[in-house]
Write a protein that holds these residues in place. Structure first.
Motif, short mmCIF file in Angstrom:
data_model
loop_
_atom_site.label_atom_id
_atom_site.label_comp_id
_atom_site.label_asym_id
_atom_site.label_seq_id
_atom_site.Cartn_x
_atom_site.Cartn_y
_atom_site.Cartn_z
N ARG A 121 -12.79 -21.02 23.14
CA ARG A 121 -12.78 -21.89 24.31
C ARG A 121 -11.41 -21.86 24.98
O ARG A 121 -10.39 -21.70 24.30
N LYS A 167 -9.61 -21.53 17.64
CA LYS A 167 -10.85 -22.08 18.19
C LYS A 167 -10.68 -22.37 19.68
O LYS A 167 -11.63 -22.25 20.45
N LEU A 168 -9.47 -22.73 20.08
CA LEU A 168 -9.21 -23.15 21.45
C LEU A 168 -7.89 -22.58 21.96
O LEU A 168 -6.92 -22.48 21.21
N GLU A 213 -6.87 -33.16 12.29
CA GLU A 213 -7.99 -32.47 12.91
C GLU A 213 -7.58 -31.40 13.92
O GLU A 213 -8.39 -30.57 14.30
N ILE A 214 -6.32 -31.43 14.35
CA ILE A 214 -5.85 -30.50 15.38
C ILE A 214 -4.57 -29.83 14.91
O ILE A 214 -3.65 -30.49 14.44
N ILE A 232 -9.51 -28.12 14.55
CA ILE A 232 -9.41 -27.42 15.84
C ILE A 232 -8.08 -26.67 15.87
O ILE A 232 -7.02 -27.28 15.95
N THR A 233 -8.15 -25.37 15.75
CA THR A 233 -6.93 -24.55 15.81
C THR A 233 -6.66 -24.14 17.25
O THR A 233 -7.57 -23.75 17.97
N ILE A 234 -5.41 -24.21 17.65
CA ILE A 234 -5.05 -24.01 19.06
C ILE A 234 -3.91 -23.01 19.22
O ILE A 234 -2.91 -23.07 18.49
N ILE A 241 -9.17 -31.56 24.70
CA ILE A 241 -9.23 -30.66 23.54
C ILE A 241 -10.51 -30.87 22.76
O ILE A 241 -11.22 -29.91 22.42
N VAL A 242 -10.82 -32.12 22.47
CA VAL A 242 -12.02 -32.43 21.70
C VAL A 242 -13.28 -32.02 22.45
O VAL A 242 -14.19 -31.40 21.88
N SER A 273 -13.50 -28.05 22.81
CA SER A 273 -13.76 -27.42 21.51
C SER A 273 -15.18 -27.67 21.03
O SER A 273 -15.72 -26.90 20.23
N ASN A 274 -15.81 -28.73 21.52
CA ASN A 274 -17.19 -29.04 21.16
C ASN A 274 -18.20 -28.36 22.08
O ASN A 274 -19.40 -28.63 22.01
#
Length: 213
Positions: free
Chosen positions: A77, A49-50, A26-27, A2-4, A115-116, A119-120
């Motif tokens: 997102r 991604k977010l 993962e983040i 998950i890229t932020i 976040i999870v 992102s989903n």
């Protein structure tokens, strides 16, 4: 992964979030800026991604930045992270395209859950604002964060303090320069949060517990 991309005008908060996720497999916080204008540029450049964004920021606020980002990159997102718990602010962010709304005082673990979820493709609400908007999102896949203890928002604390002095909803509305209906909504939310039966119990709670503000 998950890229932020993150926008927040308080650098200390950015540093804290980056530090928390520094060794997370993962983040990844791939960029952070201090205003909405730079956020739009950052997102265009790195397309994360977010996006995590505050609402009130210099040069461009989070609402306008979210509108631009979602118009250009509808797949990205957006999670709002702010101190504003007013219904008007929440509605504006959701209308702009955000699918998550988190209060800053909710803590880093709640941020991770948000976040999870967002992102989903799920909709995530901070537990302290969720019930104001459940009717609008009843058919959607909504996740509400859970908290171990009762957390009243800053506005609710202000109203509870005024309730303890014996003021009516109309008088409280006049003091805080908000609508009476807004005060009534906060009263209902506090009754629910505190597991009380009615307004009289809320008044008794405010007085008997000598709530610390």
């Amino acid at each position: 992964m998950i890229t932020i991309a993150m926008a927040e005008d308080h650098q200390m908060l950015i540093d804290g979030v980056k530090s928390f996720f520094e060794y997370d497999d993962e983040i990844s916080i791939i960029g952070a800026v201090n205003n909405g204008e730079d956020l739009v540029k950052l997102v265009s450049l790195k397309q994360p991604k977010l996006v995590i964004t505050d609402i009130r920021m210099p040069r461009m606020d989070g609402i306008e930045a979210t509108k631009i980002i979602k118009s250009k990159f509808p797949h990205i997102r957006v999670l709002a992270m702010t101190m504003f718990d007013q219904p008007e602010a929440i509605k504006q962010m959701l209308d702009a395209g955000a699918t998550g709304y988190l209060l800053k005082n909710s803590g880093i673990k709640m941020l991770l859950k948000a976040i999870v979820a967002v992102s989903n493709g799920e909709t995530f609400f901070d537990p302290n604002v969720a019930f104001n908007f459940m009717n609008n999102y009843i058919d959607k896949n909504v996740i509400i964060g859970k908290t171990e203890k009762v957390i009243l928002s800053n506005r609710e604390k202000e109203i509870l303090q005024l309730i303890a002095t014996g003021k009516t909803s109309k008088e409280i509305a006049d003091v805080l320069f908000i609508a009476k209906t807004t005060v009534d909504t906060h009263r209902k939310n506090m009754i629910r949060k505190l597991n009380l039966s009615n307004g009289n119990e809320l008044i008794k709670y405010a007085i008997d517990k000598k709530y610390q503000f």
